[in-house]
Write a protein that holds these residues in place. Structure first.
Motif, PDB file in Angstrom:
ATOM      1  N   LYS A 213       0.822  -1.214   0.000  1.00 19.97           N
ATOM      2  CA  LYS A 213       0.000   0.000   0.000  1.00 19.97           C
ATOM      3  C   LYS A 213       0.855   1.263   0.000  1.00 19.97           C
ATOM      4  N   PHE A 214       2.118   1.136   0.426  1.00 17.81           N
ATOM      5  CA  PHE A 214       2.912   2.327   0.709  1.00 17.81           C
ATOM      6  C   PHE A 214       4.198   2.433  -0.105  1.00 17.81           C
ATOM      7  N   GLY A 215       4.559   1.396  -0.848  1.00 14.93           N
ATOM      8  CA  GLY A 215       5.820   1.480  -1.578  1.00 14.93           C
ATOM      9  C   GLY A 215       6.258   0.133  -2.109  1.00 14.93           C
ATOM     10  N   TRP A 216       7.560  -0.072  -2.124  1.00 11.28           N
ATOM     11  CA  TRP A 216       8.156  -1.254  -2.730  1.00 11.28           C
ATOM     12  C   TRP A 216       9.016  -1.960  -1.690  1.00 11.28           C
ATOM     13  N   SER A 217       8.835  -3.282  -1.610  1.00  7.01           N
ATOM     14  CA  SER A 217       9.505  -4.061  -0.568  1.00  7.01           C
ATOM     15  C   SER A 217      11.016  -3.899  -0.624  1.00  7.01           C
ATOM     16  N   GLU A 218      11.584  -3.896  -1.852  1.00  7.02           N
ATOM     17  CA  GLU A 218      13.036  -3.824  -1.954  1.00  7.02           C
ATOM     18  C   GLU A 218      13.571  -2.505  -1.404  1.00  7.02           C
ATOM     19  N   ASP A 219      12.788  -1.450  -1.535  1.00  7.04           N
ATOM     20  CA  ASP A 219      13.189  -0.151  -0.982  1.00  7.04           C
ATOM     21  C   ASP A 219      13.202  -0.210   0.537  1.00  7.04           C
ATOM     22  N   TRP A 220      12.145  -0.777   1.122  1.00  4.94           N
ATOM     23  CA  TRP A 220      12.070  -0.896   2.580  1.00  4.94           C
ATOM     24  C   TRP A 220      13.215  -1.756   3.113  1.00  4.94           C
ATOM     25  N   ILE A 221      13.513  -2.855   2.427  1.00  2.00           N
ATOM     26  CA  ILE A 221      14.572  -3.747   2.893  1.00  2.00           C
ATOM     27  C   ILE A 221      15.922  -3.040   2.883  1.00  2.00           C
ATOM     28  N   ARG A 222      16.192  -2.288   1.830  1.00  2.00           N
ATOM     29  CA  ARG A 222      17.472  -1.571   1.754  1.00  2.00           C
ATOM     30  C   ARG A 222      17.575  -0.516   2.847  1.00  2.00           C
ATOM     31  N   THR A 223      16.472   0.129   3.157  1.00  2.00           N
ATOM     32  CA  THR A 223      16.487   1.175   4.184  1.00  2.00           C
ATOM     33  C   THR A 223      16.612   0.569   5.582  1.00  2.00           C
ATOM     34  N   LEU A 224      15.862  -0.476   5.857  1.00  2.00           N
ATOM     35  CA  LEU A 224      15.886  -1.085   7.190  1.00  2.00           C
ATOM     36  C   LEU A 224      17.165  -1.874   7.441  1.00  2.00           C
ATOM     37  N   GLY A 225      17.678  -2.528   6.403  1.00  2.00           N
ATOM     38  CA  GLY A 225      18.962  -3.215   6.512  1.00  2.00           C
ATOM     39  C   GLY A 225      19.032  -4.189   7.677  1.00  2.00           C
ATOM     40  N   ASP A 226      20.091  -4.058   8.480  1.00  2.00           N
ATOM     41  CA  ASP A 226      20.314  -4.991   9.576  1.00  2.00           C
ATOM     42  C   ASP A 226      19.385  -4.769  10.760  1.00  2.00           C
ATOM     43  N   ARG A 227      18.500  -3.805  10.660  1.00  2.00           N
ATOM     44  CA  ARG A 227      17.464  -3.692  11.696  1.00  2.00           C
ATOM     45  C   ARG A 227      16.492  -4.867  11.600  1.00  2.00           C
ATOM     46  N   ILE A 228      16.409  -5.481  10.421  1.00  2.00           N
ATOM     47  CA  ILE A 228      15.490  -6.603  10.201  1.00  2.00           C
ATOM     48  C   ILE A 228      16.063  -7.856  10.838  1.00  2.00           C
ATOM     49  N   VAL A 229      15.234  -8.508  11.665  1.00  2.00           N
ATOM     50  CA  VAL A 229      15.640  -9.774  12.276  1.00  2.00           C
ATOM     51  C   VAL A 229      14.860 -10.954  11.695  1.00  2.00           C
ATOM     52  N   LYS A 230      13.641 -10.712  11.217  1.00  2.00           N
ATOM     53  CA  LYS A 230      12.816 -11.745  10.597  1.00  2.00           C
ATOM     54  C   LYS A 230      12.020 -11.114   9.459  1.00  2.00           C
ATOM     55  N   ILE A 231      11.560 -11.978   8.552  1.00  2.00           N
ATOM     56  CA  ILE A 231      10.716 -11.524   7.448  1.00  2.00           C
ATOM     57  C   ILE A 231       9.461 -12.383   7.362  1.00  2.00           C
ATOM     58  N   HIS A 232       8.320 -11.749   7.183  1.00  2.00           N
ATOM     59  CA  HIS A 232       7.081 -12.432   6.834  1.00  2.00           C
ATOM     60  C   HIS A 232       6.858 -12.295   5.325  1.00  2.00           C
ATOM     61  N   VAL A 233       6.474 -13.366   4.696  1.00  2.00           N
ATOM     62  CA  VAL A 233       6.123 -13.348   3.282  1.00  2.00           C
ATOM     63  C   VAL A 233       4.629 -13.597   3.160  1.00  2.00           C
TER      64      VAL A 233
END
Length: 233
Positions: A213-233
């Motif tokens: 609804k708000f953008g593109w997943s690849e953009d969010w992943i690049r911005t969040l980087g190592d802040r991400i500990v898990k991913i939901h698909v």
């Protein structure tokens, strides 16, 4: 079919992947790679496995299907003990506990709701410790006609901070997820929200589908980087 759209074969591939992966995936961040992880670990929410089977059989089935683990819900001590034993017997990992937080959001102005949320998260954290999970999923706040965005931001951080000493004691990460709760609507804000805790025990649980609804997943992943500990698909 327009140029760039999915053809039937590609659609079926995507649908099959979504069905197989559809819930939790543990991301192999650089820090994990340094510890010997070389690939994504795939898991599903335990409720996605056939409920008519006994718990050990459900987990054994997941293992045969190529899964590495399951995501469970907060449990009483006896239930947690049974899940831990079944997972060990099947060679599976309980990688995360999905607390959620919709029913008692930390954005609420009601002290009773906050107490309920704190108790629920404490149970979730202790469940995680008991079953060997390293993460608890938390919906950090809910913005609606009764709760201003700014209040949701400050209140949720205030109350989540109360849980960080317990998270550190148990060595379980609190991972806030992006959901359709009218909150954390950009990757920059999500990153800032996580950083402001200044704690390794507060990270991001990134949901790939919830950002459409708000953008593109690849953009969010690049911005969040190592802040991400898990991913939901």
């Amino acid at each position: 079919m327009t140029e760039g759209s999915l053809n039937r074969r590609d659609f079926m591939k995507t649908a099959a992947f979504a069905a197989a992966a559809a819930s939790a995936i543990c991301i192999a961040t650089p820090a994990m790679a340094a510890e010997g992880y070389s690939k994504f670990k795939k898991a599903v929410v335990i409720d996605m496995l056939p409920k008519e089977l006994a718990l050990p059989e459900r987990l054994a089935l997941g293992k045969r299907c190529g899964l590495d683990g399951v995501e469970a819900h907060p449990l009483d001590p006896a239930e947690a003990e049974a899940l831990a034993a079944a997972a060990k017997g099947a060679g599976m990992q309980v990688h995360s506990i999905m607390y959620g937080g919709w029913n008692a959001p930390f954005s609420s102005p009601d002290a009773k709701v906050i107490d309920e949320g704190l108790a629920g998260m404490e149970k979730a954290l202790r469940t995680a410790k008991a079953v060997g999970a390293d993460t608890v999923l938390l919906v950090p706040a809910v913005v609606n006609e009764k709760t201003r965005y700014a209040d949701a931001y400050t209140r949720s951080q205030e109350h989540i901070r109360k849980l960080l000493p317990l998270a550190e004691e148990l060595k379980v990460v609190i991972a806030v997820e992006n959901v359709w709760n009218n909150f954390l609507l950009s990757p920059l804000e999500f990153a800032r929200y996580v950083d402001e805790f200044e704690s390794p025990w507060l990270r991001a649980y990134f949901d790939v589908g919830n950002v459409v609804k708000f953008g593109w997943s690849e953009d969010w992943i690049r911005t969040l980087g190592d802040r991400i500990v898990k991913i939901h698909v």
